[in-house]
Design a protein around this motif. Structure first.
Motif, short mmCIF file in Angstrom:
data_model
loop_
_atom_site.label_atom_id
_atom_site.label_comp_id
_atom_site.label_asym_id
_atom_site.label_seq_id
_atom_site.Cartn_x
_atom_site.Cartn_y
_atom_site.Cartn_z
N GLN A 93 2.06 2.86 2.36
CA GLN A 93 2.11 3.73 3.75
C GLN A 93 3.10 3.20 4.56
O GLN A 93 3.63 2.19 4.75
CB GLN A 93 0.80 3.11 4.32
N ARG B 142 -9.62 14.63 -4.10
CA ARG B 142 -9.03 14.03 -5.31
C ARG B 142 -10.11 12.93 -5.87
O ARG B 142 -10.24 12.92 -7.05
CB ARG B 142 -7.85 13.27 -4.90
N LEU B 143 -10.74 12.22 -5.02
CA LEU B 143 -11.61 11.06 -5.44
C LEU B 143 -12.96 11.78 -5.90
O LEU B 143 -13.52 11.39 -6.86
CB LEU B 143 -11.87 10.05 -4.43
N CYS C 190 0.92 -1.19 0.01
CA CYS C 190 -0.10 -0.12 0.14
C CYS C 190 0.94 1.40 -0.05
O CYS C 190 0.35 2.35 -0.23
CB CYS C 190 -0.90 0.11 1.30
N ALA D 43 -7.54 13.67 0.12
CA ALA D 43 -7.90 12.49 -0.53
C ALA D 43 -9.47 12.65 -0.93
O ALA D 43 -9.73 11.95 -2.29
CB ALA D 43 -7.49 11.32 0.34
N ARG E 134 -13.03 3.32 -7.22
CA ARG E 134 -11.58 3.81 -6.74
C ARG E 134 -11.24 3.95 -5.35
O ARG E 134 -12.51 4.14 -4.68
CB ARG E 134 -11.32 5.30 -7.50
N SER E 135 -10.38 3.72 -4.62
CA SER E 135 -9.91 3.95 -3.06
C SER E 135 -8.57 4.75 -2.80
O SER E 135 -7.78 4.48 -3.86
CB SER E 135 -10.22 2.64 -2.49
N GLU E 136 -8.54 5.17 -1.70
CA GLU E 136 -7.41 5.79 -1.23
C GLU E 136 -7.21 5.46 0.12
O GLU E 136 -8.26 5.14 1.07
CB GLU E 136 -7.24 7.14 -1.37
#
Length: 123
Positions: free
Chosen positions: A7, A94-95, A5, A91, A78-80
């Motif tokens: 992170q 952005r999405l 990921c 975030a 989509r995911s963050e």
């Protein structure tokens, strides 16, 4: 750093989680640290529910990921991954593909028409 990921594993505690961390450190020696973890999980779940009341207006949804991070998703799949609620809003913008305005009249109308989850019985 996680190779899947991207992170960081080591992160500072965000201020929204800080009060429970401080309470756990200040607890008397020999007290049960597991009790504080339950409180922390309940508080995170409550914050996710309240945040989702707002995000739903923008077609987004937040989920807790293992009690340490959050996953933000849109309706397109989509995911963050977000570290904390402080990094959530950039975030989310952005999405959503636009600026999220907390003073947007349509958001106020949406929130006024729906009861806030978890508000009843809280004191």
């Amino acid at each position: 750093m996680c190779v899947l990921c991207g992170q960081d594993f080591v992160a500072q505690v965000h201020w929204t989680d800080r009060h429970l961390e401080d309470r756990a450190r200040a607890a008397a020696p020999g007290s049960d640290p597991v009790a504080f973890q339950g409180d922390r999980r309940r508080d995170r779940a409550h914050r996710v529910a309240l945040t989702n009341e707002i995000l739903r207006h923008y077609g987004l949804k937040l989920a807790d990921w293992g009690g340490s991070k959050y996953v933000l998703r849109d309706r397109k799949g989509r995911s963050e991954i977000v570290q904390d609620l402080g990094s959530l809003w950039p975030a989310a913008e952005r999405l959503a593909g636009r600026v999220l305005d907390p003073l947007e009249p349509a958001l106020g109308e949406t929130l006024a028409g729906e009861p806030v989850v978890g508000a009843a019985g809280r004191g």
